[in-house]
Design a protein around this motif. Structure first.
Motif, PDB file in Angstrom:
ATOM      1  N   TRP A   1     -54.797-124.318 -32.761  1.00 14.56           N
ATOM      2  CA  TRP A   1     -55.189-125.070 -33.844  1.00 14.56           C
ATOM      3  C   TRP A   1     -55.505-124.120 -35.100  1.00 14.56           C
ATOM      4  O   TRP A   1     -55.177-124.726 -36.212  1.00 14.56           O
ATOM      5  N   ARG A   2     -55.998-123.101 -34.925  1.00  8.33           N
ATOM      6  CA  ARG A   2     -55.948-121.998 -36.161  1.00  8.33           C
ATOM      7  C   ARG A   2     -54.974-121.424 -36.621  1.00  8.33           C
ATOM      8  O   ARG A   2     -54.643-121.681 -37.822  1.00  8.33           O
ATOM      9  N   ARG A   3     -53.770-121.364 -35.878  1.00 12.73           N
ATOM     10  CA  ARG A   3     -52.571-120.891 -36.352  1.00 12.73           C
ATOM     11  C   ARG A   3     -51.928-122.059 -37.000  1.00 12.73           C
ATOM     12  O   ARG A   3     -51.283-122.163 -38.096  1.00 12.73           O
ATOM     13  N   ALA A   4     -52.291-123.576 -36.383  1.00 12.41           N
ATOM     14  CA  ALA A   4     -51.593-124.642 -37.101  1.00 12.41           C
ATOM     15  C   ALA A   4     -52.229-124.816 -38.697  1.00 12.41           C
ATOM     16  O   ALA A   4     -51.393-125.051 -39.706  1.00 12.41           O
ATOM     17  N   GLU A   5     -53.451-124.668 -38.847  1.00 14.61           N
ATOM     18  CA  GLU A   5     -54.296-124.778 -39.928  1.00 14.61           C
ATOM     19  C   GLU A   5     -53.632-123.647 -40.780  1.00 14.61           C
ATOM     20  O   GLU A   5     -53.473-123.827 -42.057  1.00 14.61           O
ATOM     21  N   ALA A   6     -53.467-122.524 -40.300  1.00 13.56           N
ATOM     22  CA  ALA A   6     -53.048-121.391 -41.240  1.00 13.56           C
ATOM     23  C   ALA A   6     -51.651-121.575 -41.709  1.00 13.56           C
ATOM     24  O   ALA A   6     -51.502-121.540 -42.886  1.00 13.56           O
ATOM     25  N   ALA A   7     -50.720-122.116 -40.812  1.00 14.42           N
ATOM     26  CA  ALA A   7     -49.411-122.364 -41.334  1.00 14.42           C
ATOM     27  C   ALA A   7     -49.469-123.318 -42.315  1.00 14.42           C
ATOM     28  O   ALA A   7     -48.664-123.316 -43.498  1.00 14.42           O
ATOM     29  N   GLU A   8     -50.486-124.437 -42.356  1.00 13.29           N
ATOM     30  CA  GLU A   8     -50.463-125.490 -43.291  1.00 13.29           C
ATOM     31  C   GLU A   8     -51.150-124.963 -44.577  1.00 13.29           C
ATOM     32  O   GLU A   8     -50.422-125.269 -45.713  1.00 13.29           O
ATOM     33  N   ASN A   9     -52.138-123.985 -44.426  1.00 15.70           N
ATOM     34  CA  ASN A   9     -52.563-123.420 -45.772  1.00 15.70           C
ATOM     35  C   ASN A   9     -51.769-122.577 -46.497  1.00 15.70           C
ATOM     36  O   ASN A   9     -51.484-122.539 -47.672  1.00 15.70           O
ATOM     37  N   LEU A  10     -50.721-121.742 -45.593  1.00 14.98           N
ATOM     38  CA  LEU A  10     -49.853-120.981 -46.391  1.00 14.98           C
ATOM     39  C   LEU A  10     -48.675-121.828 -47.081  1.00 14.98           C
ATOM     40  O   LEU A  10     -48.244-121.387 -48.200  1.00 14.98           O
ATOM     41  N   GLY A  11     -48.568-122.883 -46.619  1.00 15.51           N
ATOM     42  CA  GLY A  11     -47.423-123.836 -47.524  1.00 15.51           C
ATOM     43  C   GLY A  11     -48.061-124.167 -48.537  1.00 15.51           C
ATOM     44  O   GLY A  11     -47.631-124.245 -49.650  1.00 15.51           O
ATOM     45  N   LEU A  12     -49.439-124.763 -48.527  1.00 15.10           N
ATOM     46  CA  LEU A  12     -50.064-125.177 -49.733  1.00 15.10           C
ATOM     47  C   LEU A  12     -50.365-124.003 -50.492  1.00 15.10           C
ATOM     48  O   LEU A  12     -49.972-124.104 -52.018  1.00 15.10           O
ATOM     49  N   ALA A  13     -50.543-122.797 -50.194  1.00 11.73           N
ATOM     50  CA  ALA A  13     -50.613-121.821 -50.959  1.00 11.73           C
ATOM     51  C   ALA A  13     -49.257-121.033 -51.523  1.00 11.73           C
ATOM     52  O   ALA A  13     -49.104-120.320 -52.535  1.00 11.73           O
ATOM     53  N   GLY A  14     -48.039-121.704 -51.322  1.00 13.19           N
ATOM     54  CA  GLY A  14     -46.932-121.155 -51.915  1.00 13.19           C
ATOM     55  C   GLY A  14     -46.426-119.948 -51.814  1.00 13.19           C
ATOM     56  O   GLY A  14     -45.722-119.575 -52.771  1.00 13.19           O
ATOM     57  N   SER A  15     -46.789-119.252 -50.751  1.00 12.38           N
ATOM     58  CA  SER A  15     -46.837-117.665 -50.843  1.00 12.38           C
ATOM     59  C   SER A  15     -45.345-117.454 -50.265  1.00 12.38           C
ATOM     60  O   SER A  15     -45.175-117.387 -49.033  1.00 12.38           O
ATOM     61  N   LYS A  16     -44.512-116.858 -51.123  1.00  9.71           N
ATOM     62  CA  LYS A  16     -43.243-116.526 -50.829  1.00  9.71           C
ATOM     63  C   LYS A  16     -43.029-115.177 -49.767  1.00  9.71           C
ATOM     64  O   LYS A  16     -42.133-115.246 -48.637  1.00  9.71           O
ATOM     65  N   ARG A  17     -44.203-114.469 -49.729  1.00  8.74           N
ATOM     66  CA  ARG A  17     -44.005-113.291 -48.996  1.00  8.74           C
ATOM     67  C   ARG A  17     -44.601-113.762 -47.490  1.00  8.74           C
ATOM     68  O   ARG A  17     -44.657-112.963 -46.580  1.00  8.74           O
ATOM     69  N   SER A  18     -44.911-115.063 -47.265  1.00  9.11           N
ATOM     70  CA  SER A  18     -45.250-115.751 -45.910  1.00  9.11           C
ATOM     71  C   SER A  18     -44.171-116.163 -45.226  1.00  9.11           C
ATOM     72  O   SER A  18     -44.214-116.681 -44.028  1.00  9.11           O
ATOM     73  N   ALA A  19     -43.325-116.235 -45.933  1.00  7.81           N
ATOM     74  CA  ALA A  19     -42.039-116.927 -45.450  1.00  7.81           C
ATOM     75  C   ALA A  19     -41.533-116.339 -44.133  1.00  7.81           C
ATOM     76  O   ALA A  19     -41.065-116.927 -43.166  1.00  7.81           O
ATOM     77  N   LYS A  20     -41.537-114.804 -44.172  1.00  2.00           N
ATOM     78  CA  LYS A  20     -41.326-114.251 -42.795  1.00  2.00           C
ATOM     79  C   LYS A  20     -41.941-114.593 -41.418  1.00  2.00           C
ATOM     80  O   LYS A  20     -41.702-114.919 -40.459  1.00  2.00           O
ATOM     81  N   ALA A  21     -43.340-114.547 -41.906  1.00  2.00           N
ATOM     82  CA  ALA A  21     -44.277-114.904 -40.679  1.00  2.00           C
ATOM     83  C   ALA A  21     -44.135-116.467 -40.506  1.00  2.00           C
ATOM     84  O   ALA A  21     -44.161-116.683 -39.249  1.00  2.00           O
ATOM     85  N   LEU A  22     -44.040-117.563 -41.441  1.00  2.00           N
ATOM     86  CA  LEU A  22     -43.920-118.725 -41.092  1.00  2.00           C
ATOM     87  C   LEU A  22     -42.524-119.103 -40.458  1.00  2.00           C
ATOM     88  O   LEU A  22     -42.535-119.856 -39.386  1.00  2.00           O
ATOM     89  N   ALA A  23     -41.474-118.167 -40.661  1.00  2.00           N
ATOM     90  CA  ALA A  23     -40.074-118.391 -39.840  1.00  2.00           C
ATOM     91  C   ALA A  23     -40.455-117.995 -38.456  1.00  2.00           C
ATOM     92  O   ALA A  23     -39.810-118.646 -37.487  1.00  2.00           O
ATOM     93  N   GLU A  24     -41.230-116.941 -38.264  1.00  3.66           N
ATOM     94  CA  GLU A  24     -41.568-116.654 -36.639  1.00  3.66           C
ATOM     95  C   GLU A  24     -42.356-117.507 -36.139  1.00  3.66           C
ATOM     96  O   GLU A  24     -42.270-117.945 -35.091  1.00  3.66           O
ATOM     97  N   ALA A  25     -43.253-118.135 -36.993  1.00  2.00           N
ATOM     98  CA  ALA A  25     -43.839-119.240 -35.983  1.00  2.00           C
ATOM     99  C   ALA A  25     -43.167-120.384 -35.783  1.00  2.00           C
ATOM    100  O   ALA A  25     -43.839-121.404 -35.100  1.00  2.00           O
ATOM    101  N   LEU A  26     -41.896-120.465 -36.285  1.00  2.00           N
ATOM    102  CA  LEU A  26     -40.860-121.718 -35.616  1.00  2.00           C
ATOM    103  C   LEU A  26     -40.884-121.585 -34.228  1.00  2.00           C
ATOM    104  O   LEU A  26     -40.189-122.445 -33.681  1.00  2.00           O
ATOM    105  N   SER A  27     -41.008-120.297 -33.773  1.00  2.00           N
ATOM    106  CA  SER A  27     -40.959-120.104 -32.472  1.00  2.00           C
ATOM    107  C   SER A  27     -42.271-120.237 -31.581  1.00  2.00           C
ATOM    108  O   SER A  27     -42.184-119.610 -30.396  1.00  2.00           O
ATOM    109  N   ASP A  28     -43.265-120.509 -32.197  1.00  2.00           N
ATOM    110  CA  ASP A  28     -44.494-120.742 -31.663  1.00  2.00           C
ATOM    111  C   ASP A  28     -44.515-121.760 -30.449  1.00  2.00           C
ATOM    112  O   ASP A  28     -43.634-122.689 -30.299  1.00  2.00           O
ATOM    113  N   PRO A  29     -45.169-121.683 -29.339  1.00  5.93           N
ATOM    114  CA  PRO A  29     -44.988-122.130 -28.229  1.00  5.93           C
ATOM    115  C   PRO A  29     -45.817-123.404 -28.243  1.00  5.93           C
ATOM    116  O   PRO A  29     -45.363-124.743 -27.552  1.00  5.93           O
TER     117      PRO A  29
END
Lengths: 127, 410
Positions: free
Chosen positions: B117-145
């Motif tokens: 749930w922390r990972r989910a919240e973090a992903a959402e917050n990174l989207g709101l923050a619009g941080s381009k440098r987080s794209a790689k980490a978010l792309a990796e999170a697409l494989s989250d279990p």
């Protein structure tokens, strides 16, 4: 500098309300707030603002009702009204204009564009 | 025995007392904390908003040089609350503030944390923050279990935008077993024109399922940049791709595609013919009228229905063509023309003209007669009973003749 123009902001979401108030006050406007449609109508007739910025979804009376009541009240019927709403469907926007809105801005909104629209409504010749 | 009983009761009472005390203290602590946060918010929010509305390059000066440990959550909440409500320059400034104050780094750390749930919240917050440098980490999170984390990461990528965000989402289209294609397609569609080039580039490598979604997305984005590519898809080897491309060209309203869409009316596969007819209707192509009339004789109902609709949308010439089809030898074409003329209110208009005189009345009677000859009389009988003008009702009664009695039961 002349007397500051008075704007009534009718918005039930406190975060948006604070943002809009801060934005308008920063530009030198006098801002009144109403947290629901009922208060908005009271404030509009008592304070006679130069412009009303109103949300559509509000408790007690929604934005359309507020708009209708304003347009039917001789004391305030010429006050320009800008709708600021999350509703972005064509029918909502058309209904807003049909009920007498002078402008319509969809949330999330561009603050600078919003201020330009406010300026235009307050002084159409300058815009 | 009695002592043991008393001791047990006292122990239980003590445990309850301690639990109650803990609950009360916990609640009091939360109340105090929330009260303090509210008070701090009243102080800090105007400063954050002043920064957002202004032109200062850094939020640090607005906040007196930094954010104290006790205020970090308050400032984070203020920034996230406002960043989702505005667009434009203010939005960019609030996003920059989230990065400058270290919140983006904190969200990135939380994105690889142990609690889902922390990972989910973090992903959402990174989207709101619009941080381009987080794209790689978010792309990796697409494989989250956990699917919730994957979905929020996908939405966040949609908000972050940019090439690094688009590619993983396009790839996700190709995994319908892991993703809801509709959701990913919605995210890509909302990203708008920036996905057009990536979708077209990735197309050859996509599986059949993703290819169809990609063509649909391009149609929904309404980007003119995609038009030549979509036109070339009309000759794709896959019939479904050709059909979706025709649909997309109609949705965009590409008038230049009309000649190719007219040719597509003769495609061997009926979904392509149906979508081509629909697209020609959407672009109001009057030149397609002869081909659309021919399509009214198609052996597939869907093609006939779309062709009739397209003729209606082609304007007065299309309506004339539909009326002409009432005399066609093909029974299906005739019925489809009847249905569309009735649906468009043309039949009612002609019926009303039966009360008139001259050429208008003659034409009206001819159309009504063709409806009767085609056996499409239910609306006519209804009007014969309910029309407001007596002369119209009489004329209809005359043209319809006596109702055919229902066959008697054996």
């Amino acid at each position: 500098m002349g007397v500051a123009k008075r704007i009534l902001v009718a918005e039930d979401d406190p975060v948006t309300r604070r943002f809009v108030v801060s934005l308008l006050e920063e530009r030198g406007y006098e801002v009144l707030v109403a947290e629901n449609g009922e208060h908005a109508l009271e404030a509009a007739t008592l304070a006679r603002p130069d412009l009303i910025v109103s949300d559509l979804v509000m408790p007690y009376r929604d934005g359309y009702e507020v708009l209708r009541a304003i347009r039917n009240d001789d004391r305030v019927k010429h006050t320009p009204v800008l709708i600021l709403s999350m509703r972005d469907h064509e029918e909502d926007i058309v209904r807003g204009f049909e009920q007498g809105a002078d402008d319509y801005v969809v949330k999330p909104f561009n603050a600078r564009e919003f201020v330009s629209r406010v300026r235009k409504l307050l002084d159409p010749r300058r815009a | 025995m009695q002592k043991a009983l008393v001791a047990t009761v006292l122990t239980i009472a003590l445990v309850f007392l301690l639990l109650t005390l803990l609950i009360v203290l916990g609640k009091a602590w939360r109340e105090l904390r929330d009260g303090r946060r509210r008070a701090r918010r009243r102080v800090l929010e105007p400063l954050v908003l002043k920064y957002a509305h202004g032109s200062s390059p850094s939020i640090l000066s607005a906040l007196g040089g930094g954010v104290g440990a006790g205020d970090r959550v308050v400032v984070e909440t203020i920034l996230l609350d406002h960043v989702s409500r505005v667009r434009g320059v203010e939005h960019e400034r609030l996003c920059r503030a989230l990065d400058e104050l270290g919140y983006v780094d904190r969200f990135l750390d939380a994105l690889s944390g142990p609690r889902w749930w922390r990972r989910a919240e973090a992903a959402e917050n990174l989207g709101l923050a619009g941080s381009k440098r987080s794209a790689k980490a978010l792309a990796e999170a697409l494989s989250d279990p956990v699917s919730e984390v994957r979905l929020r990461a996908a939405k966040a990528l949609g908000l972050v935008g940019g090439r690094a965000a688009v590619l993983p989402l396009v790839n996700a289209l190709a995994e319908p077993n892991r993703w809801s294609t509709i959701r990913i397609a919605d995210i890509l569609t909302n990203m708008g024109r920036e996905v057009v080039a990536e979708l077209m580039d990735a197309f050859p490598k996509l599986n059949a399922h993703a290819k169809l979604a990609a063509v649909d997305i391009l149609g929904r984005i309404h980007s003119l940049d995609a038009v030549p590519w979509l036109m070339s898809r009309l000759s794709d080897t896959e019939a479904d791709v050709r059909a979706r491309a025709a649909h997309a060209l109609g949705a965009i309203g590409v008038v230049d595609a009309a000649p190719q869409l007219r040719r597509a009316l003769n495609d061997a596969e009926w979904p392509v013919r149906a979508m081509a007819a629909k697209a020609l209707g959407r672009i109001h192509d009057a030149e397609a009228i002869p081909e659309l009339c021919a399509a009214l004789r198609d052996r597939e109902w869907w093609v006939r229905a779309n062709a009739a609709e397209a003729l209606k949308l082609a304007g007065p010439m299309g309506i004339d063509a539909l009326e002409g089809m009432l005399a066609d030898a093909d029974l299906y074409a005739k019925h489809q023309a009847c249905l569309m003329l009735e649906d468009a209110g043309i039949l009612d208009r002609h019926v009303a003209q039966l009360a008139g005189s001259g050429a208008v009345r003659t034409t009206a009677e001819a159309v009504v007669t063709r409806f009767i000859q085609a056996g499409q009389v239910s609306r006519l009988r209804e009007l014969a009973a309910t029309h407001s003008e007596l002369s119209v009702r009489s004329e209809l009664d005359r043209l319809l003749g006596p109702p055919v009695p229902a066959p008697e039961a054996p």
